[in-house]
Design a protein around this motif. Structure first.
Motif, PDB file in Angstrom:
ATOM      1  N   LEU A  76       0.838  -1.206   0.000  1.00  7.68           N
ATOM      2  CA  LEU A  76       0.000   0.000   0.000  1.00  7.68           C
ATOM      3  C   LEU A  76       0.866   1.246   0.000  1.00  7.68           C
ATOM      4  O   LEU A  76       1.776   1.377   0.817  1.00  7.68           O
ATOM      5  N   ASN A  77       0.598   2.152  -0.941  1.00  4.23           N
ATOM      6  CA  ASN A  77       1.279   3.441  -0.934  1.00  4.23           C
ATOM      7  C   ASN A  77       0.398   4.476  -1.620  1.00  4.23           C
ATOM      8  O   ASN A  77      -0.691   4.167  -2.097  1.00  4.23           O
ATOM      9  N   GLU A  78       0.872   5.719  -1.668  1.00  4.32           N
ATOM     10  CA  GLU A  78       0.071   6.829  -2.188  1.00  4.32           C
ATOM     11  C   GLU A  78      -0.319   6.648  -3.655  1.00  4.32           C
ATOM     12  O   GLU A  78      -1.315   7.210  -4.118  1.00  4.32           O
ATOM     13  N   LYS A  79       0.467   5.866  -4.402  1.00  2.00           N
ATOM     14  CA  LYS A  79       0.193   5.698  -5.832  1.00  2.00           C
ATOM     15  C   LYS A  79      -0.670   4.474  -6.127  1.00  2.00           C
ATOM     16  O   LYS A  79      -0.915   4.156  -7.289  1.00  2.00           O
ATOM     17  N   SER A  80      -1.145   3.789  -5.098  1.00  2.00           N
ATOM     18  CA  SER A  80      -1.954   2.581  -5.304  1.00  2.00           C
ATOM     19  C   SER A  80      -3.236   2.913  -6.054  1.00  2.00           C
ATOM     20  O   SER A  80      -3.841   3.965  -5.848  1.00  2.00           O
ATOM     21  N   ASP A  81      -3.674   1.999  -6.904  1.00  2.00           N
ATOM     22  CA  ASP A  81      -4.911   2.146  -7.673  1.00  2.00           C
ATOM     23  C   ASP A  81      -6.109   2.197  -6.720  1.00  2.00           C
ATOM     24  O   ASP A  81      -6.112   1.535  -5.681  1.00  2.00           O
ATOM     25  N   PRO A  82      -7.162   2.984  -7.051  1.00  2.00           N
ATOM     26  CA  PRO A  82      -8.342   3.080  -6.172  1.00  2.00           C
ATOM     27  C   PRO A  82      -8.967   1.729  -5.823  1.00  2.00           C
ATOM     28  O   PRO A  82      -9.450   1.537  -4.710  1.00  2.00           O
ATOM     29  N   SER A  83      -8.963   0.778  -6.766  1.00  4.21           N
ATOM     30  CA  SER A  83      -9.547  -0.542  -6.471  1.00  4.21           C
ATOM     31  C   SER A  83      -8.712  -1.277  -5.424  1.00  4.21           C
ATOM     32  O   SER A  83      -9.256  -2.001  -4.582  1.00  4.21           O
ATOM     33  N   ILE A  84      -7.384  -1.079  -5.467  1.00  3.18           N
ATOM     34  CA  ILE A  84      -6.513  -1.694  -4.457  1.00  3.18           C
ATOM     35  C   ILE A  84      -6.751  -1.033  -3.107  1.00  3.18           C
ATOM     36  O   ILE A  84      -6.819  -1.705  -2.071  1.00  3.18           O
ATOM     37  N   LEU A  85      -6.906   0.292  -3.118  1.00  3.92           N
ATOM     38  CA  LEU A  85      -7.188   1.009  -1.872  1.00  3.92           C
ATOM     39  C   LEU A  85      -8.494   0.525  -1.247  1.00  3.92           C
ATOM     40  O   LEU A  85      -8.611   0.421  -0.031  1.00  3.92           O
ATOM     41  N   ALA A  86      -9.493   0.222  -2.108  1.00  2.39           N
ATOM     42  CA  ALA A  86     -10.770  -0.278  -1.596  1.00  2.39           C
ATOM     43  C   ALA A  86     -10.606  -1.679  -1.019  1.00  2.39           C
ATOM     44  O   ALA A  86     -11.141  -1.991   0.047  1.00  2.39           O
ATOM     45  N   ASP A  87      -9.848  -2.543  -1.711  1.00  3.03           N
ATOM     46  CA  ASP A  87      -9.602  -3.900  -1.214  1.00  3.03           C
ATOM     47  C   ASP A  87      -8.827  -3.880   0.099  1.00  3.03           C
ATOM     48  O   ASP A  87      -9.030  -4.736   0.957  1.00  3.03           O
ATOM     49  N   LEU A  88      -7.927  -2.908   0.221  1.00  6.36           N
ATOM     50  CA  LEU A  88      -7.065  -2.827   1.404  1.00  6.36           C
ATOM     51  C   LEU A  88      -7.511  -1.720   2.361  1.00  6.36           C
ATOM     52  O   LEU A  88      -6.698  -1.122   3.053  1.00  6.36           O
ATOM     53  N   ARG A  89      -8.811  -1.463   2.376  1.00 12.72           N
ATOM     54  CA  ARG A  89      -9.349  -0.411   3.257  1.00 12.72           C
ATOM     55  C   ARG A  89      -8.920  -0.628   4.707  1.00 12.72           C
ATOM     56  O   ARG A  89      -8.675   0.321   5.440  1.00 12.72           O
ATOM     57  N   HIS A  90      -8.806  -1.895   5.129  1.00  8.44           N
ATOM     58  CA  HIS A  90      -8.408  -2.193   6.503  1.00  8.44           C
ATOM     59  C   HIS A  90      -6.990  -1.696   6.808  1.00  8.44           C
ATOM     60  O   HIS A  90      -6.666  -1.415   7.962  1.00  8.44           O
ATOM     61  N   LEU A  91      -6.167  -1.570   5.776  1.00  2.00           N
ATOM     62  CA  LEU A  91      -4.819  -1.021   5.959  1.00  2.00           C
ATOM     63  C   LEU A  91      -4.795   0.489   5.730  1.00  2.00           C
ATOM     64  O   LEU A  91      -4.034   1.206   6.377  1.00  2.00           O
ATOM     65  N   VAL A  92      -5.633   0.964   4.803  1.00  2.00           N
ATOM     66  CA  VAL A  92      -5.743   2.405   4.542  1.00  2.00           C
ATOM     67  C   VAL A  92      -6.105   3.149   5.827  1.00  2.00           C
ATOM     68  O   VAL A  92      -5.617   4.253   6.093  1.00  2.00           O
ATOM     69  N   LEU A  93      -6.964   2.517   6.652  1.00  2.00           N
ATOM     70  CA  LEU A  93      -7.422   3.148   7.897  1.00  2.00           C
ATOM     71  C   LEU A  93      -6.266   3.511   8.822  1.00  2.00           C
ATOM     72  O   LEU A  93      -6.410   4.366   9.690  1.00  2.00           O
TER      73      LEU A  93
END
Length: 574
Positions: free
Chosen positions: A223-240
């Protein structure tokens, strides 16, 4: 001996092969690649003929080839030196790690007993020995001193590991997002230095509670700032775990607390209506249907009908409840599941209702700005936020139609079936608004952004609104074709509608007629109809979308950022 070809216009040194089909660009590179005694033919451009180079050109090219050879040797030497340094560093690191395994860190029992504390409550414990636990949020090694920024949800703490503490195997192999327990002395930072909270922990003992992986599985690789929005949605538990996402959720919690305090101060009581229902509120097209022990049932669209039943026993009431809309919409303002703050008030007028909504919103914002913690979150997320001035602008639906036309804001023309009408070029045909049109979201938002202030848009035609809304009395000389309702939407710049409210039909016969007009079977609504049968009163209420309000307050682009795990069409994970 082979002949090599050079085209000074279209050749390429790096990828050319020196053939007529793939020539080099320079004589110097040809001599560098194949030796200075090689035979070279050259042409100025693809339309020319390959010829032997002049002696002066060959002499100049040989000097160029010598320069390229020197660069090659220098690059080779540099690569060898870097490889040697990397090998030495790797060997040094391996030796250091082996030696670190011999160091056993134990807590010094002779020191004062450490006080267990949360990071957000440390200020009174400065100069004392404390024990904190959390996740490694940031990590850096500076000449043998390891700086860890620890996160526990209540705040961030800079921790300094030095000496023997920084030489242990656990310290040298520490990774982001590992969980730690640290013990040490909390020291106020000297003037000129900065760290979260204005202090740092000088660590004398620590232990790893849960090591996070490094290498390919490292947190920053997933996970990083350039991650695709779909990846950010899949990894919401880490985005938090990020500072922005967690700040939005903290502000959301403060917002709900402030809303509840404001509503209670106006003598409203909180109730908890059911989410499983057998009646509709906003139309059947957006209902999530399910089988409830063999009976048809739905997920609630709104708790309004249930709130109305509370008025005779509890007085004015409110709820903070999830609502569900099966609307196949992917806009930045829509969710399939959202938090719905709804209230219902008895013995009021339409003006009283709008006054109340305005008061609750302004008082809630005042509470947030007066509290240092929530004010800091707003400042962090929306530095330019200013509390809206009162009174809010009130604009009738009919006047809004006039305003849109005067300002050249049009909408797409539709046929009787609701399909967009297109011109000969295939572009949507744009037309002026007319009374009776459902003002499109884009036009509504554009109008609000131009006005630049909160706007109560009120008095919508009955055909655009729900069956239970009270009709406005007809005025002499008014539009004879349309019946208008005592309904309102509160629009905010940048977001659009955040509140929808209305007065409710108080007369039982009028309500029964409304059921009939909408083709609704009144039998499942017997309990709702009884409210008019056993002592009716003028009453009204509203629903506020918490995620939309938070998007406006925290300046978020989409409501998907404003809840824990957003749900929209196609997304129900994690």
């Amino acid at each position: 001996m082979s002949t090599y070809y050079v085209d000074e216009a279209s050749g390429i040194d790096e990828t050319g092969r020196g053939t007529q089909d793939a020539p080099y660009q320079s004589i110097a590179f040809a001599l560098f690649a194949h030796g200075q005694t090689s035979t070279v033919l050259v042409r100025k451009d693809p339309s020319g003929i390959y010829e032997e180079p002049t002696q002066s050109a060959l002499k100049k090219a040989k000097k160029g080839a010598d320069g390229l050879e020197k660069k090659r040797k220098k690059a080779e030497e540099l690569a060898e030196r870097e490889a040697k340094e990397k090998k030495e560093e790797r060997e040094r690191r391996e030796k250091l790690l082996e030696e670190s395994k011999k160091i056993v860190l134990t807590e010094d029992e002779s020191l004062p007993k450490a006080k267990k504390a949360k990071i957000g409550n440390l200020a009174p414990l400065r100069s004392q020995r404390i024990r904190v636990s959390g996740w490694v949020h940031r990590l850096r090694d500076q000449k043998g001193i390891i700086f860890v920024v620890l996160r526990d949800g209540t705040g961030y703490l800079q921790c300094v590991l030095s000496g023997k503490v920084a030489q242990t195997y656990d310290a040298l192999t520490l990774t982001l997002e590992s969980t730690l327990e640290l013990v040490g002395t909390l020291q106020e930072l000297p003037e000129g230095k900065t760290a979260p909270g204005g202090h740092e922990l000088v660590v004398d003992y620590f232990r790893v509670l849960g090591a996070a992986p490094g290498g390919e599985e490292a947190f920053t690789n997933r996970l990083n700032e350039k991650s695709d929005p779909s990846i950010l949605a899949d990894l919401r538990h880490l985005v938090l775990r990020g500072e922005t996402a967690s700040s939005v959720l903290k502000l959301r919690a403060a917002l709900l607390t402030a809303f509840r305090a404001s509503l209670v101060s106006h003598s409203l009581i909180e109730v908890t209506p059911p989410c499983l229902v057998q009646t509709q509120v906003e139309g059947g097209a957006t209902l999530f249907k399910l089988d409830y022990y063999g009976q048809p049932a739905f997920l609630t669209q709104s708790s309004q009908l249930y709130l109305e039943t509370c008025l005779p026993s509890l007085g004015d009431v409110f709820c903070v409840q999830e609502s569900f809309r099966a609307e196949n919409s992917h806009t930045r303002r829509h969710l399939s599941e959202y938090t719905h703050l709804e209230a219902e008030l008895a013995f009021i007028t339409f003006d009283d209702l709008m006054d109340h909504i305005e008061s609750i919103i302004c008082e809630t914002i005042d509470k947030l700005l007066q509290d240092p913690s929530s004010a800091a979150l707003i400042k962090q997320l929306n530095p330019n936020f200013k509390a809206p001035s009162r009174p809010f602008m009130r604009l009738s639906y009919v006047d809004a139609i006039k305003w849109l036309n005067e300002h050249g804001i049009q909408h797409e023309a539709e046929d009787a079936s609701g399909n967009v009408i297109k011109d000969e070029q295939g572009n949507p045909k744009m037309v002026d608004h007319a009374v009776g049109d459902d003002i499109a979201e884009a036009a509504e938002r554009k109008m609000t952004d131009i006005l630049g202030c909160p706007v109560f848009l009120y008095g919508f035609p009955a055909e655009l609104k729900a069956f239970y809304m009270k009709k406005m009395p007809k005025k002499e000389g008014a539009d004879e074709k349309h019946v208008f309702t005592e309904s309102c939407d509160l629009l905010m710049p940048g977001v659009g509608e955040i509140v929808g409210g209305s007065m409710r039909i108080a007369d039982m016969e009028e309500l029964i007629a409304a059921y009939k007009r909408e083709g609704i079977d009144p039998s499942p609504y017997y309990w709702f109809t009884d409210q008019r049968k056993y002592g009716t009163c003028e009453h009204g209420g509203y629903g506020l979308g918490v995620e939309r309000f938070l998007a406006w307050l925290a300046d978020r682009y989409t409501v998907r950022e404003c809840c824990l795990y957003p749900r929209w069409p196609g997304r129900a994970t994690p």
